[in-house]
Write a protein that holds these residues in place. Structure first.
Motif, PDB file in Angstrom:
ATOM      1  N   TRP A  15       0.758  -1.123   0.005  1.00 25.81           N
ATOM      2  CA  TRP A  15      -0.051  -0.009   0.046  1.00 25.81           C
ATOM      3  C   TRP A  15       0.906   1.140   0.038  1.00 25.81           C
ATOM      4  O   TRP A  15       0.428   2.354  -0.638  1.00 25.81           O
ATOM      5  N   GLY A  16       2.236   1.161   0.398  1.00 27.07           N
ATOM      6  CA  GLY A  16       3.122   2.498   0.472  1.00 27.07           C
ATOM      7  C   GLY A  16       3.354   3.044  -0.860  1.00 27.07           C
ATOM      8  O   GLY A  16       3.395   4.098  -1.069  1.00 27.07           O
ATOM      9  N   ARG A  17       3.541   2.050  -2.036  1.00 27.38           N
ATOM     10  CA  ARG A  17       3.565   2.441  -3.138  1.00 27.38           C
ATOM     11  C   ARG A  17       2.370   2.929  -3.575  1.00 27.38           C
ATOM     12  O   ARG A  17       2.412   4.063  -4.709  1.00 27.38           O
TER      13      ARG A  17
ATOM     14  N   ILE B  94      -0.599   8.167  -5.242  1.00 26.24           N
ATOM     15  CA  ILE B  94      -1.751   9.047  -5.281  1.00 26.24           C
ATOM     16  C   ILE B  94      -1.104  10.359  -4.734  1.00 26.24           C
ATOM     17  O   ILE B  94      -1.586  11.448  -5.197  1.00 26.24           O
ATOM     18  N   GLY B  95      -0.131  10.414  -4.085  1.00 28.36           N
ATOM     19  CA  GLY B  95       0.243  11.680  -3.237  1.00 28.36           C
ATOM     20  C   GLY B  95       1.186  12.645  -4.493  1.00 28.36           C
ATOM     21  O   GLY B  95       1.218  13.663  -4.439  1.00 28.36           O
ATOM     22  N   HIS B  96       1.523  11.782  -5.629  1.00 26.98           N
ATOM     23  CA  HIS B  96       2.381  12.340  -6.688  1.00 26.98           C
ATOM     24  C   HIS B  96       1.293  13.091  -7.649  1.00 26.98           C
ATOM     25  O   HIS B  96       1.837  13.432  -8.639  1.00 26.98           O
ATOM     26  N   SER B  97      -0.224  12.801  -7.563  1.00 28.67           N
ATOM     27  CA  SER B  97      -1.026  13.118  -8.495  1.00 28.67           C
ATOM     28  C   SER B  97      -1.318  14.765  -8.389  1.00 28.67           C
ATOM     29  O   SER B  97      -1.198  15.037  -7.438  1.00 28.67           O
TER      30      SER B  97
ATOM     31  N   VAL C 259      -0.120   4.779  -1.959  1.00 27.99           N
ATOM     32  CA  VAL C 259      -0.018   6.013  -1.238  1.00 27.99           C
ATOM     33  C   VAL C 259       1.053   6.947  -1.857  1.00 27.99           C
ATOM     34  O   VAL C 259       0.593   8.160  -2.398  1.00 27.99           O
ATOM     35  N   GLY C 260       2.053   6.262  -2.197  1.00 22.42           N
ATOM     36  CA  GLY C 260       3.182   7.411  -2.981  1.00 22.42           C
ATOM     37  C   GLY C 260       2.604   7.770  -4.624  1.00 22.42           C
ATOM     38  O   GLY C 260       2.965   9.030  -4.508  1.00 22.42           O
TER      39      GLY C 260
END
Lengths: 408, 408
Positions: B324-326, B331-334, B328-329
C-alpha cells in the motif's frame, strides 16, 4: 578549475565532504533501527546557520518534514540536523508527529539549543512508528566531529550502494568559500525506502532569504531534473545551512559574486543529483539528456525529463540500442512546443534523426557510445534559445527484481 | 444483459466481431511486409458511413493520420478503411506522405469510391518507407466479406499475442443496433511497433457530428485511461463508422435512447481498452484501479491513472505484494486534490490504509487476491462525488527483455 561565469572559476575538492566547510561537524552510528548498518546521523554547525529548504511535492508529507518546516518558519536559523534511516516515519498519524517532535527535542536538550534550531529527517519504510528508545540512544551517543563526515554520510543511506558527497570552492571577496553536500537516493529504491535526501553545508555569509532564492534556482536545474522511475516520495527534502564562518561581505543578489555563488551551489546540487541518478535501482548506466533550441528553459527541461524518464528509452540504453524512434516518441509526448520536421537528435556525437526523418549513422559507433558508463543524448529543437538537462538511469532486470521480490 | 441506464439493458455478443453490425465487410491477407503473418487489412461499409475519430496527442503525427484527417474533414463520410501492419509510415517525411495518399487512392480506384471516402492507418516500425508494390498487391487482392472479420482483426496486429474484439447490442426505437470493434495494442510494445489502433463499426443511424461527441465522451473513460508504460505513439487512432443500416430515428442527444447508445459505445471502447492493457508487453495481469469520492471525475481519473501507471505499483503487483505504501506514493504524486488523512485504500475487498495510517489486514488473503488474473485496487478519497477507473498491467522481467533485447 571549472569556469562558471565569465569572471569566475571554481575548484572541485575531490575528497571534500559535508564537514569540509568551516564550522561544521558531523557524526553517525548504529542506534538499532537497522540490523548492523549505521542508522542515525547528526550534522551540526558551531553557530546558528542561515537555512533554506525544499520539500517533496507529494500530498502526503511525512511528520519530520512538518517539524522541520515549523523549526525553520519559527527561527529562520538551524544549528543541528538529526537524521535516521530504516524508518521513514511517514503515514504514521498523530503518534508519528509526536515522535518527530521528540526526535527534535532530544537533540535540543542534549546540545542546549532552542528546539526551533533543530531540523529532523527520516528515510526508510513507510507506515511504521519510530522506535523512540533507539532514537534516544542515537541522540545521546552520537559524537559529531570533523572526522565524523563519512559516518554521517553512511548513516543517511538506505539501499544506496555508495556514499554520495560533493564539494566545491570559490572565492568571495578574495576569501575561499566552501560548499559541500551529502545525499541519499536513489528514487523509490527499495520498495518503501522511498526518500531522496540532500544536505548542503557552506561557510558562506548569507541571509536565509537569499540562500532560499539561490537554492530554489539550483534545485530546478539539478534535483528536480533527475528521475529514477518517476516516483515522488513522502519524505524528500533538500536542506542547506550557511553558517557565515568566512568573513566576506553578506551575499545578496547585488553582490558582484552572487552569480558565482549561486552557480557553485548549483554545481554541488547537480553533482549530488547525478550521483543519485547513477545509483538508481538496478542501474548500470547514467543517462544525460541535453536539450537546446527550445522556446524556453522550462520547455527544454520538460523535454529532457520526458526523454530520460521514458521506460522505452531506459530499456533501449540498457540494451545498447540506438533506438532514436523511442526518443522521438518521448519528445512527441512532452507538453513543450516541438516541431517534428525541425528537431535533431544526437546520440553522443552522431546525428541519428533530422528534419523529421532518420539519418544514416554508424551502428558500430553507436554501440561503442552506448556502452559507456554515461550515455549522452542531445536534442536540438530549433524553436528558440532555451536549454536544459536531465539525468536518469537505465531500466534493467534488476529494477524489476529489486521491486518485485520484496516481501514475497 | 448489462444494465447501462435506469431504463436500458445491453447484450454482450460473445463471438461478435467488426463485421457483426449490418452492412460491414472486412478482409485481411499477407501482402509481404511481414515474413508470413497477415499485414494488410480492409474494412468496408456497404454505403458511406458517418465517421468520428480521435488521434494521438503526440507532436509527431504520422502521414496516414494526416491523410485520414483530410478525408474526414473533406467528406464527413467514410466507406473504406485500409490498414497495414509492420511499417508505421512515421518519421518518413514527404515520401511518407505521398505513400499514404497512394495507399488511399489505390482503394478508391479499386472500389470506385471518392478518395475522401477512404481512411488509412499504419502500425509498425518507425522511420522506414512503405514498400508500395506490396501495399498495391494487398489493395488488389484483399477480398472483404462478412467472414473476413478475423483476417482483418489479425492483419492489424503487430506483437500483440491475440486478436482483440468486442461486440454489444442495444435496442433503439425497438430495433436491434449492434456496435462492435477491433483493436491492436499494446502500448509501445515491441520497440518501434508503437501504435494503439481501435476501429469501431455500428449499423446505427447517427450524423458524424453526434457520433464524434459520443466517441469523445467514451474515449476519455476507456482508451485514455489505459497505460502500459506511459508512452504515446505517433500513429494512435480510434475511428468509428456508423452506416445507418438500421432504420430507427436519427440518434441525437435529444433522442430518448441517446444515453443508452453512448454508454454502449463506451462499453465497446472499455472492453477493447482492457484487452489492450491486459496484453501489455510482458504482462501477466490486468490491474484495475477504481477511484471514488474525488472532487471531480477528472480528478478521479487522474489519480487512477497515476496509480496504475506507477512502475512501483506495477512491479508490486507482479511480485504479489500488497504494498500500500507504493499506492500512497502514487496518489500523493498526482495533481488531484487529495488529503492524506482522509483517503482509504482497498486491495480487492480488504481495507489496507485508512485515516493516513496503515490498517491490519490478512497477508494470506492479499496474496490470494493479488494472484488473480485481474487485480482490483479501490481508492476512496472522501473529497466529493467524482469517480473514475484506469487499467494497466504489471511490470515484469519480460517487459525489460522485450524492450532491451531488440536490435542487439
Amino acid at each position: 578549475m571549472i569556469q562558471i561565469t565569465d569572471a569566475h572559476k571554481v575548484v572541485k575538492v575531490e575528497d571534500g565532504t559535508i564537514t569540509s566547510p568551516k564550522g561544521f561537524v558531523a557524526g553517525g552510528l548504529h542506534c538499532g533501527l537497522r540490523r548492523s548498518k549505521k542508522d542515525y546521523g547528526l550534522l551540526m554547525s558551531v553557530q546558528p546557520a542561515s537555512v533554506a529548504a525544499v520539500y517533496t511535492q507529494s500530498h502526503f508529507q511525512a511528520p519530520p518534514l512538518k517539524v522541520t518546516q515549523e523549526s525553520i518558519a519559527s527561527s529562520q536559523k538551524i544549528q543541528a540536523l538529526a537524521v535516521n534511516s530504516a524508518i521513514a516515519n511517514a503515514c504514521t498519524g498523530k503518534e508519528g508527529l509526536v515522535n518527530a517532535y521528540k526526535m527534535r527535542s532530544l537533540i535540543a536538550e542534549r546540545y542546549v539549543v532552542p528546539e526551533d534550531y533543530v531540523a529532523v529527517a527520516s528515510t526508510g519504510v513507510i507506515g511504521q512508528q519510530l522506535e523512540m528508545d533507539k532514537i534516544e540512544h542515537g541522540s545521546m551517543n552520537v559524537q559529531p566531529s570533523k572526522e565524523g563526515d563519512h559516518d554521517f554520510q553512511k548513516a543517511i543511506l538506505t539501499t544506496d550502494t555508495c556514499e554520495k558527497s560533493a564539494c566545491y570552492q570559490l572565492e568571495v571577496d578574495g576569501k575561499t568559500v566552501t560548499i559541500a553536500g551529502a545525499a541519499k537516493g536513489s528514487g523509490m529504491i527499495h520498495p518503501n525506502m522511498a526518500t531522496m535526501l540532500g544536505f548542503i553545508t557552506t561557510d558562506a555569509k548569507i541571509e536565509s532569504e537569499h540562500l532560499q532564492y539561490a537554492l530554489s534556482q539550483s534545485i530546478d536545474k539539478s534535483f528536480n531534473q533527475i528521475t529514477v522511475d518517476g516516483e515522488t516520495s513522502t519524505n524528500d527534502m533538500v536542506l542547506t545551512m550557511a553558517n557565515g564562518t568566512i568573513d566576506h561581505q553578506d551575499l545578496t543578489p547585488q553582490h558582484s559574486q552572487w552569480e558565482a555563488f549561486q552557480k557553485t551551489l548549483q554545481l554541488v546540487c547537480e553533482d549530488l543529483a547525478k550521483q543519485i541518478a547513477k545509483d538508481g535501482e538496478g542501474a548500470t548506466k547514467l543517462i544525460e539528456v541535453n536539450v537546446t533550441g527550445a522556446l524556453s528553459d522550462e520547455d527544454a527541461r520538460a523535454v529532457a525529463k520526458k526523454v530520460v524518464g521514458s521506460n522505452l528509452v531506459k530499456t533501449a540504453v540498457y540494451g545498447v540500442d540506438a533506438n532514436w524512434g523511442r526518443i522521438v516518441g518521448a519528445i512527441g509526448h512532452s507538453d513543450a512546443q516541438v516541431n517534428a520536421e525541425n528537431c535533431d537528435i544526437y546520440i553522443e556525437s552522431q546525428l541519428v534523426f533530422s528534419n523529421g526523418t532518420p539519418c544514416s549513422f554508424s551502428e558500430d559507433q553507436a554501440i561503442a557510445d552506448m556502452s559507456k558508463e554515461t550515455v549522452m543524448i542531445h536534442i536540438e529543437l530549433h524553436e528558440g534559445t532555451g536549454s536544459g538537462t536531465a539525468w536518469g538511469c537505465d531500466l534493467t532486470y534488476d529494477y524489476v527484481k529489486i521491486n518485485a521480490s520484496y516481501r514475497t
